[in-house]
Design an enzyme around this catalytic site. Structure first.
Site, short mmCIF file in Angstrom:
data_model
loop_
_atom_site.label_atom_id
_atom_site.label_comp_id
_atom_site.label_asym_id
_atom_site.label_seq_id
_atom_site.Cartn_x
_atom_site.Cartn_y
_atom_site.Cartn_z
N ASP A 8 0.80 -1.24 0.00
CA ASP A 8 0.00 0.00 0.00
C ASP A 8 0.83 1.29 0.00
OD1 ASP A 8 -1.92 -1.94 0.21
OD2 ASP A 8 -2.80 -1.24 2.07
N ASP A 49 -4.64 -0.91 -1.70
CA ASP A 49 -5.94 -0.81 -1.06
C ASP A 49 -6.83 -0.24 -2.16
OD1 ASP A 49 -7.11 -1.31 1.47
OD2 ASP A 49 -7.13 0.82 1.96
N HIS A 51 -10.68 0.48 -2.81
CA HIS A 51 -12.06 0.47 -2.32
C HIS A 51 -13.05 1.07 -3.31
CE1 HIS A 51 -10.64 -0.70 1.59
NE2 HIS A 51 -10.03 0.45 1.84
N HIS A 84 -10.79 6.74 1.53
CA HIS A 84 -9.40 6.63 1.07
C HIS A 84 -9.28 5.55 0.01
CE1 HIS A 84 -9.77 3.44 4.08
NE2 HIS A 84 -8.83 2.81 3.41
N LYS A 109 -7.00 -5.15 -2.87
CA LYS A 109 -7.74 -5.65 -1.70
C LYS A 109 -8.69 -4.59 -1.19
CE LYS A 109 -3.99 -4.31 1.29
NZ LYS A 109 -4.78 -3.27 2.00
N CYS A 154 -2.20 -2.79 7.67
CA CYS A 154 -2.01 -3.70 6.53
C CYS A 154 -0.70 -4.45 6.59
CB CYS A 154 -2.20 -2.94 5.23
SG CYS A 154 -3.94 -2.46 5.03
C1 VGL Z 1 -4.90 0.59 5.74
C2 VGL Z 1 -6.46 1.49 7.13
C3 VGL Z 1 -7.44 1.34 6.16
C4 VGL Z 1 -3.47 0.19 5.52
C5 VGL Z 1 -5.86 0.43 4.76
O1 VGL Z 1 -3.02 0.13 4.35
O2 VGL Z 1 -2.77 -0.05 6.52
N1 VGL Z 1 -5.21 1.11 6.91
N2 VGL Z 1 -7.13 0.82 4.99
ZN ZN Z 2 -8.54 0.78 3.40
#
Ligand code: VGL
Ligand code: ZN
Length: 208
Positions: A8, A49, A51, A84, A109, A154
């Site tokens: 990420d 990430d 979404h 995000h 993901k 993550c």
């Molecule tokens: C993450 C919070 C929400 C991460 C992803 O990449 O650690 N943290 N989504």
């Molecule tokens: Zn996330």
């Protein structure tokens, strides 16, 4: 075979992003140095990430809820976040300085609105796999070197799953930064990863 897992390294987790990780951009040069040093003998794989705009982990999707509150999502505790890493948005893109030509494959993901996925391997209910484990195993990967954002979410859950799946895992400590909802969360996460069997190193030790 060794794989370098970049977790990420996305704009929204950088200091100016919507879910900022303090000093998050400091891990980008660490990732680039390791990719350059390992070139040829290591498979580089990255996660994003990813979404949908109405993802259930977003506080904006729950009336009266604010980021930081905890609800149940998909049967498990879910911290609510600011919006995000919305698919295809600027915030979801890898930081522009990431040497992305070296990345062989991206795994996405958090695509299911009804459950979050911190781990690069499974959703938070451990129900659905992302395909990363099979992909690594097919390539003969036994050793995983992991770094990225965020240490206490993550990165932690990816490393714990990798250990449980039987990979030898090295965590690059200076290649990670955390959210730290509570002070000390990142140190706690690193201690937990070490206790469960991860080797924790500074990138310098892998470069020499
Ligand atoms: C993450 C919070 C929400 C991460 C992803 O990449 O650690 N943290 N989504
Ligand atoms: Zn996330």
């Amino acid at each position: 075979m060794q794989a370098l897992l970049l977790i990420d390294l996305q704009n929204d987790f950088m200091p100016t992003g919507s879910l900022p990780v303090a000093d998050g951009d400091a891990v980008v040069p660490v990732a680039n140095r390791l990719m350059a040093a390992f070139s040829g003998e290591t498979i580089v794989v990255a996660t994003q990430d990813w979404h949908p705009a109405n993802h259930g982990s977003f506080a904006s999707q729950h009336d009266g809820k604010s980021p930081g509150e905890v609800i149940k999502l998909g049967g498990v505790d879910q911290v609510l976040w600011p919006d995000h890493c919305v698919q295809h948005s600027y915030g979801s893109r890898l930081h522009h300085e990431v040497e992305s030509r070296s990345i062989e494959r991206l795994f996405y993901k958090g695509t299911d609105v009804a459950i979050d996925s911190y781990s690069a391997f499974f959703d938070n209910g451990h129900k659905r796999a992302t395909g990363l484990a099979e992909w690594l195993m097919t390539r003969g990967v036994r050793d995983v070197v992991a770094l990225g954002l965020a240490t206490d979410f993550c990165v932690k859950f990816s490393v714990l799953d990798a250990l449980e799946l039987g990979f030898n895992v090295t965590l690059v400590a200076d290649g990670c930064r955390g959210v730290n909802l509570k002070a000390g969360d990142s140190e706690g996460a690193i201690a937990e990863m070490a206790k469960r069997g991860a080797r924790v190193l500074h990138s310098e030790e892998l470069l020499k």
